[in-house]
Design a protein around this motif. Structure first.
Motif, PDB file in Angstrom:
ATOM      1  N   ASN A 266       5.916 -12.989 -12.366  1.00 47.99           N
ATOM      2  CA  ASN A 266       4.413 -12.861 -12.252  1.00 47.99           C
ATOM      3  C   ASN A 266       4.376 -11.299 -12.309  1.00 47.99           C
ATOM      4  O   ASN A 266       4.786 -10.425 -11.569  1.00 47.99           O
ATOM      5  CB  ASN A 266       3.766 -13.101 -11.035  1.00 47.99           C
ATOM      6  CG  ASN A 266       4.042 -14.642 -10.731  1.00 47.99           C
ATOM      7  OD1 ASN A 266       3.523 -15.468 -11.664  1.00 47.99           O
ATOM      8  ND2 ASN A 266       4.491 -15.059  -9.751  1.00 47.99           N
ATOM      9  N   LEU A 267       3.917 -11.093 -13.611  1.00 45.52           N
ATOM     10  CA  LEU A 267       3.586  -9.489 -14.114  1.00 45.52           C
ATOM     11  C   LEU A 267       2.178  -9.299 -13.763  1.00 45.52           C
ATOM     12  O   LEU A 267       1.253  -9.503 -14.660  1.00 45.52           O
ATOM     13  CB  LEU A 267       4.152  -9.207 -15.569  1.00 45.52           C
ATOM     14  CG  LEU A 267       5.401  -9.626 -15.584  1.00 45.52           C
ATOM     15  CD1 LEU A 267       5.969  -9.507 -17.133  1.00 45.52           C
ATOM     16  CD2 LEU A 267       6.483  -8.760 -14.907  1.00 45.52           C
ATOM     17  N   ALA A 268       1.857  -8.217 -12.980  1.00 45.38           N
ATOM     18  CA  ALA A 268       0.538  -7.927 -12.851  1.00 45.38           C
ATOM     19  C   ALA A 268      -0.067  -7.094 -13.875  1.00 45.38           C
ATOM     20  O   ALA A 268       0.799  -6.309 -14.668  1.00 45.38           O
ATOM     21  CB  ALA A 268       0.293  -6.943 -11.445  1.00 45.38           C
TER      22      ALA A 268
ATOM     23  N   GLY B 165      -4.504  -9.867 -23.313  1.00 43.54           N
ATOM     24  CA  GLY B 165      -3.963  -9.122 -24.042  1.00 43.54           C
ATOM     25  C   GLY B 165      -2.458  -8.826 -23.897  1.00 43.54           C
ATOM     26  O   GLY B 165      -1.489  -8.767 -24.924  1.00 43.54           O
ATOM     27  N   MET B 166      -1.992  -8.994 -22.661  1.00 48.01           N
ATOM     28  CA  MET B 166      -0.726  -8.949 -22.279  1.00 48.01           C
ATOM     29  C   MET B 166       0.130 -10.170 -22.884  1.00 48.01           C
ATOM     30  O   MET B 166       1.373 -10.160 -23.578  1.00 48.01           O
ATOM     31  CB  MET B 166      -0.523  -8.914 -20.823  1.00 48.01           C
ATOM     32  CG  MET B 166       0.905  -8.707 -20.183  1.00 48.01           C
ATOM     33  SD  MET B 166       1.589  -7.091 -20.384  1.00 48.01           S
ATOM     34  CE  MET B 166       1.353  -6.698 -18.685  1.00 48.01           C
ATOM     35  N   ALA B 167      -0.522 -11.347 -22.891  1.00 45.83           N
ATOM     36  CA  ALA B 167      -0.026 -12.483 -23.565  1.00 45.83           C
ATOM     37  C   ALA B 167       0.250 -12.285 -25.058  1.00 45.83           C
ATOM     38  O   ALA B 167       1.213 -12.696 -25.493  1.00 45.83           O
ATOM     39  CB  ALA B 167      -1.005 -13.747 -23.131  1.00 45.83           C
ATOM     40  N   ALA B 168      -0.690 -11.886 -25.707  1.00 45.90           N
ATOM     41  CA  ALA B 168      -0.530 -11.523 -27.229  1.00 45.90           C
ATOM     42  C   ALA B 168       0.765 -10.644 -27.280  1.00 45.90           C
ATOM     43  O   ALA B 168       1.386 -10.778 -28.383  1.00 45.90           O
ATOM     44  CB  ALA B 168      -1.909 -10.618 -27.583  1.00 45.90           C
TER      45      ALA B 168
ATOM     46  N   PHE C 194      -7.390 -15.640 -15.569  1.00 47.58           N
ATOM     47  CA  PHE C 194      -6.778 -14.683 -14.742  1.00 47.58           C
ATOM     48  C   PHE C 194      -5.416 -14.685 -14.813  1.00 47.58           C
ATOM     49  O   PHE C 194      -4.534 -13.953 -14.324  1.00 47.58           O
ATOM     50  CB  PHE C 194      -7.181 -14.922 -13.247  1.00 47.58           C
ATOM     51  CG  PHE C 194      -6.696 -16.006 -12.637  1.00 47.58           C
ATOM     52  CD1 PHE C 194      -5.564 -16.177 -11.832  1.00 47.58           C
ATOM     53  CD2 PHE C 194      -7.162 -17.427 -13.000  1.00 47.58           C
ATOM     54  CE1 PHE C 194      -5.221 -17.077 -11.230  1.00 47.58           C
ATOM     55  CE2 PHE C 194      -6.702 -18.565 -12.034  1.00 47.58           C
ATOM     56  CZ  PHE C 194      -5.684 -18.481 -11.349  1.00 47.58           C
ATOM     57  N   ILE C 195      -4.878 -15.855 -15.350  1.00 45.08           N
ATOM     58  CA  ILE C 195      -3.406 -16.007 -15.420  1.00 45.08           C
ATOM     59  C   ILE C 195      -3.283 -16.680 -16.816  1.00 45.08           C
ATOM     60  O   ILE C 195      -3.920 -17.825 -17.222  1.00 45.08           O
ATOM     61  CB  ILE C 195      -2.677 -16.963 -14.472  1.00 45.08           C
ATOM     62  CG1 ILE C 195      -1.261 -17.075 -14.572  1.00 45.08           C
ATOM     63  CG2 ILE C 195      -3.697 -18.037 -14.110  1.00 45.08           C
ATOM     64  CD1 ILE C 195      -0.410 -17.854 -13.499  1.00 45.08           C
ATOM     65  N   VAL C 196      -2.168 -16.099 -17.678  1.00 45.71           N
ATOM     66  CA  VAL C 196      -1.878 -16.820 -18.864  1.00 45.71           C
ATOM     67  C   VAL C 196      -0.246 -17.045 -18.717  1.00 45.71           C
ATOM     68  O   VAL C 196       0.544 -16.119 -18.439  1.00 45.71           O
ATOM     69  CB  VAL C 196      -1.825 -15.848 -20.079  1.00 45.71           C
ATOM     70  CG1 VAL C 196      -1.524 -16.774 -21.298  1.00 45.71           C
ATOM     71  CG2 VAL C 196      -3.590 -15.729 -20.214  1.00 45.71           C
TER      72      VAL C 196
ATOM     73  N   PRO D 115      15.007  -3.422 -14.452  1.00 47.15           N
ATOM     74  CA  PRO D 115      14.033  -3.891 -15.193  1.00 47.15           C
ATOM     75  C   PRO D 115      13.239  -4.701 -14.531  1.00 47.15           C
ATOM     76  O   PRO D 115      13.712  -5.541 -13.656  1.00 47.15           O
ATOM     77  CB  PRO D 115      14.615  -4.381 -16.541  1.00 47.15           C
ATOM     78  CG  PRO D 115      15.784  -4.868 -15.997  1.00 47.15           C
ATOM     79  CD  PRO D 115      16.477  -3.877 -14.947  1.00 47.15           C
ATOM     80  N   ALA D 116      11.698  -5.073 -14.851  1.00 43.08           N
ATOM     81  CA  ALA D 116      10.990  -6.090 -13.987  1.00 43.08           C
ATOM     82  C   ALA D 116      11.424  -7.220 -14.601  1.00 43.08           C
ATOM     83  O   ALA D 116      11.270  -8.522 -13.855  1.00 43.08           O
ATOM     84  CB  ALA D 116       9.641  -5.794 -14.461  1.00 43.08           C
TER      85      ALA D 116
END
Length: 118
Positions: free
Chosen positions: A9-11, A17-20, A36-38, A65-66
């Motif tokens: 789970n990446l905050a 946008g992060m999913a893109a 709120f979550i993708v 790394p995360a």
């Protein structure tokens, strides 16, 4: 008891946008979008066993790394990074334990290890 899935789970401020970012860089499909979550997954029907790595460093003296993403074509990811102006923090490098990899940062600043086995 059987573990069926492990999901990082990446905050971030903008899940869409992060999913893109991940979709364009790694060809991931959106499995679920609740704003709120993708949740994303590979479009292929590959199934790997769940894994959790615990480590004191990222190897070769690098930071932890995360997220680690194994791909079948690291050069393709490197090309996509260059085309999109995504900086590569480390590598490409062939590590003594049999992987070729890079480190990059996603839009929220998470360090991502992208690798392929030699």
């Amino acid at each position: 008891m059987a573990v069926l899935r492990i999901t990082p789970n990446l905050a971030c401020e903008d899940p869409t946008g992060m999913a893109a970012f991940y979709r364009h860089l790694f060809d991931l499909d959106i499995a679920m979008n609740m704003e709120f979550i993708v949740t994303m997954e590979p479009g292929t029907a590959t199934r790997q066993p769940p894994q959790v790595s615990v480590l004191s460093e990222g190897g070769s003296g690098t930071p932890v790394p995360a997220l680690s993403i194994e791909v079948d074509d690291l050069d393709r990811v490197i090309t996509r990074c260059r085309l999109r102006g995504i900086a590569i923090d480390y590598g490409p490098v062939e590590e003594p334990w049999g992987v070729r990899r890079i480190y990059l940062r996603d839009p929220a600043g998470h360090l991502v290890n992208v690798l392929t086995h030699k």
